[in-house]
Design a protein around this motif. Structure first.
Motif, short mmCIF file in Angstrom:
data_model
loop_
_atom_site.label_atom_id
_atom_site.label_comp_id
_atom_site.label_asym_id
_atom_site.label_seq_id
_atom_site.Cartn_x
_atom_site.Cartn_y
_atom_site.Cartn_z
N GLY A 118 83.71 -52.26 -6.95
CA GLY A 118 84.82 -52.77 -7.75
C GLY A 118 85.87 -51.74 -8.09
O GLY A 118 86.84 -52.05 -8.79
N LYS A 119 85.73 -50.52 -7.58
CA LYS A 119 86.64 -49.43 -7.96
C LYS A 119 87.54 -48.95 -6.82
O LYS A 119 88.34 -48.04 -7.01
CB LYS A 119 85.82 -48.24 -8.46
CG LYS A 119 84.84 -48.58 -9.58
CD LYS A 119 83.96 -47.40 -9.91
CE LYS A 119 82.90 -47.75 -10.94
NZ LYS A 119 81.99 -46.59 -11.21
N MET A 143 93.66 -46.99 0.81
CA MET A 143 92.80 -46.84 1.97
C MET A 143 93.50 -47.30 3.25
O MET A 143 93.43 -46.66 4.29
CB MET A 143 91.51 -47.63 1.79
CG MET A 143 90.58 -47.55 3.00
SD MET A 143 89.07 -48.53 2.79
CE MET A 143 88.21 -47.53 1.58
N LEU A 144 94.22 -48.42 3.15
CA LEU A 144 94.95 -48.93 4.32
C LEU A 144 95.96 -47.91 4.80
O LEU A 144 96.09 -47.66 6.00
CB LEU A 144 95.64 -50.25 3.96
CG LEU A 144 96.54 -50.84 5.05
CD1 LEU A 144 95.74 -51.19 6.28
CD2 LEU A 144 97.27 -52.08 4.51
N HIS A 201 86.62 -58.05 0.70
CA HIS A 201 85.93 -58.75 -0.38
C HIS A 201 84.44 -58.40 -0.30
O HIS A 201 83.87 -58.37 0.79
CB HIS A 201 86.08 -60.27 -0.23
CG HIS A 201 87.49 -60.76 -0.28
ND1 HIS A 201 88.16 -61.03 -1.45
CD2 HIS A 201 88.37 -61.04 0.72
CE1 HIS A 201 89.38 -61.45 -1.18
NE2 HIS A 201 89.54 -61.46 0.13
N TYR A 202 83.83 -58.19 -1.46
CA TYR A 202 82.38 -57.93 -1.50
C TYR A 202 81.71 -58.95 -2.40
O TYR A 202 82.10 -59.13 -3.56
CB TYR A 202 82.09 -56.52 -2.02
CG TYR A 202 80.59 -56.24 -2.13
CD1 TYR A 202 79.80 -56.19 -0.98
CD2 TYR A 202 79.99 -56.02 -3.37
CE1 TYR A 202 78.44 -55.94 -1.07
CE2 TYR A 202 78.63 -55.76 -3.47
CZ TYR A 202 77.85 -55.73 -2.30
OH TYR A 202 76.51 -55.49 -2.38
N ASP A 203 80.70 -59.64 -1.86
CA ASP A 203 79.92 -60.61 -2.61
C ASP A 203 78.65 -59.92 -3.08
O ASP A 203 77.72 -59.71 -2.28
CB ASP A 203 79.60 -61.81 -1.73
CG ASP A 203 78.86 -62.91 -2.48
OD1 ASP A 203 78.34 -62.64 -3.59
OD2 ASP A 203 78.77 -64.03 -1.96
N GLY A 246 79.19 -45.00 0.88
CA GLY A 246 79.13 -46.27 0.17
C GLY A 246 79.96 -47.34 0.82
O GLY A 246 80.33 -47.25 2.00
N ILE A 247 80.28 -48.38 0.03
CA ILE A 247 81.01 -49.54 0.53
C ILE A 247 82.35 -49.16 1.16
O ILE A 247 82.73 -49.67 2.21
CB ILE A 247 81.26 -50.54 -0.62
CG1 ILE A 247 79.94 -51.16 -1.08
CG2 ILE A 247 82.25 -51.61 -0.20
CD1 ILE A 247 79.35 -52.13 -0.10
#
Length: 296
Positions: free
Chosen positions: A120-121, A127-128, A160-162, A244-245
């Motif tokens: 969420g951070k 990044m793009l 998006h991350y679920d 990480g993500i």
């Protein structure tokens, strides 16, 4: 004399058009024969190397590693990639279609448990920008290796991350060389106990609506086997990934090695060759089956 000349020109034009049509028909037959040689699977499919199962509905068929790699290399002109474990092909968009075909390439990383603590951070706008800059810098090497240049135009679907299903998805808009149609890379990462499963949809940007509608189905039917799921992680015994993500979106690599060090390889591996025009596609079949394409 003028009438005779016009008649001769008309005859030559007709003969040329007929020859082109014959070549296109012959090449299309070659493509059809290639697709007929593939072994499609349906229903529940085990991806053994990833400890995962795909519970396919009627909308998709599966190709194993060997056939998936054949499609990527021989039909779409991609460089060899032994990491490819399989491919999902929509039944509504057979591989013989010039503009309608698309597929989902499946790979797996066993780098360890990927923490989602930072999910969420992350500033995906920044990044793009960094990814675009790194992509431009990689073009010199792509040219040297005989592949076309790449421009990362932007997000076709923001990341998006679920957290409930531990699944991450996003899409990139890419332009390869002088191609008129941009390439869509729609990415899914399914997090597991010992790594993550990658499902990369490759298509043209004109297919964005179709792919966006279908990829949630792919999300839903992809799961790690019992004991290998994200919730099964044991901090006392299991390996933890060094990233990480955010790294999954930026290019799947260890942060200590530099966030964008392998972006070039990532872009090179998952790119469908978009060839404009039916004649161009099927007339190219001879070289697709005979020698390596230089499109990246």
């Amino acid at each position: 004399m003028m009438l005779r000349t016009l008649a001769l020109l008309a005859a030559c034009l007709f003969a040329g058009q007929s020859a082109v049509a014959d070549d296109a028909a012959s090449a299309q037959k070659t493509v059809q024969q290639f697709v007929d040689s593939l072994h499609f699977q349906t229903g529940a499919v085990k991806v053994a190397r990833a400890n995962a199962t795909l519970k396919l509905d009627d909308g998709f068929r599966y190709l194993d590693a060997r056939d998936a790699q054949r499609v990527l290399e021989q039909l779409w002109g991609n460089p060899p990639d032994a990491d490819v474990l399989g491919m999902l092909v929509p039944t509504a968009a057979p591989l013989t279609e010039e503009k309608g075909s698309w597929a989902v390439v499946i790979t797996y990383s066993n780098d360890g448990y990927v923490s989602d603590a930072e999910a969420g951070k992350i500033d995906y706008t920044k990044m793009l920008h960094d990814m675009q800059e790194a992509t431009r810098e990689a073009n010199a090497e792509r040219k040297q290796r005989g592949y076309s240049t790449v421009d990362l135009i932007g997000w076709a679907e923001p990341p998006h991350y679920d957290a409930a299903s531990n699944k991450l998805y996003w899409a990139k808009d890419l332009a390869f060389g002088d191609g008129k149609e941009h390439t869509l890379n729609y990415d899914i990462r399914v997090l597991g106990r010992g790594g993550y499963l990658s499902l990369n949809a490759v298509a043209g940007m004109s297919q964005l609506d179709t792919v966006k509608a279908e990829m949630p189905k792919v999300l839903a039917m992809t799961e790690f086997d019992s004991g290998q799921r994200y919730a099964d992680f044991n901090s006392s015994t299991d390996k933890i990934a060094a990233y990480g993500i955010g790294a999954l979106v930026a290019g799947t690599l260890a942060a200590k090695a530099g966030l964008f060090a392998k972006l070039f390889a990532m872009l090179l591996a998952f790119k469908k060759v978009i060839i404009g025009g039916a004649i161009a596609l099927f007339a190219a079949a001879g070289r697709l089956f005979g020698r390596k394409s230089k499109s990246g």
